[in-house]
Design an enzyme around this catalytic site. Structure first.
Site: not given
Ligand code: CMP
Length: 139
Positions: A11, A51, A104, A114, A117, A128
């Protein structure tokens, strides 16, 4: 039976911090083969589509804004039991809960920023991967 393919993105936070090389090395060190790899920069409509499943969540706009804030690296990875093993390697969505040694834990700074993905099912790994790569890209 579980599949042997998953999909990942490095990311914008991890790319901007210069962690792409370290993350790819860790992925290789853990037995994954890179079947396709692409540096790109998502437009708003791309991030919203990728998303879409989260479109009703309160964090959706922030997530789209973050994911379009800089370049990302997308990749298709191959290994036995790829989806589950990769999710173990990256750790919990929130880095505060991620186990020591996970990607992570090492590189993420918040639940939104984070670092990586990882697909959550074989079906989503296909969807995806297809979002970023054509069949031709995978040879
Ligand atoms: P990812 O695994 O890419 O899938 C969905 C993404 O949404 C997740 O990683 C986080 O980056 C984001 N995400 C999920 N929960 C939250 C949250 N509570 N607040 C902000 N971002 C979130």
């Amino acid at each position: 039976m579980s599949g042997n393919t998953t999909f990942t993105m490095i990311k914008p936070d991890a790319f901007a911090a210069g962690n792409t090389g370290s993350i790819l090395q860790k992925i290789l060190d853990n037995g994954f083969k890179i079947k396709a790899l692409k540096l790109t920069h998502l437009r708003k409509e791309n991030a919203e589509a990728f998303y879409a499943v989260h479109s009703e969540r309160p964090f959706f706009n922030g997530l789209v804004s973050f994911m379009t804030s800089g370049p990302i690296v997308a990749a298709i990875l191959e290994k036995e039991n790829a989806v589950e093993d990769f999710r173990k390697l990256i750790g919990s969505t929130n880095p505060a809960d991620a186990a020591d040694g996970t990607i992570r834990k090492l590189f993420a700074t918040s639940i939104e920023r984070n670092a990586v993905h990882g697909s959550d099912s074989d079906e989503n790994a296909q969807i995806e991967g297809n979002f970023f790569f054509t069949h031709f890209d995978r040879h």
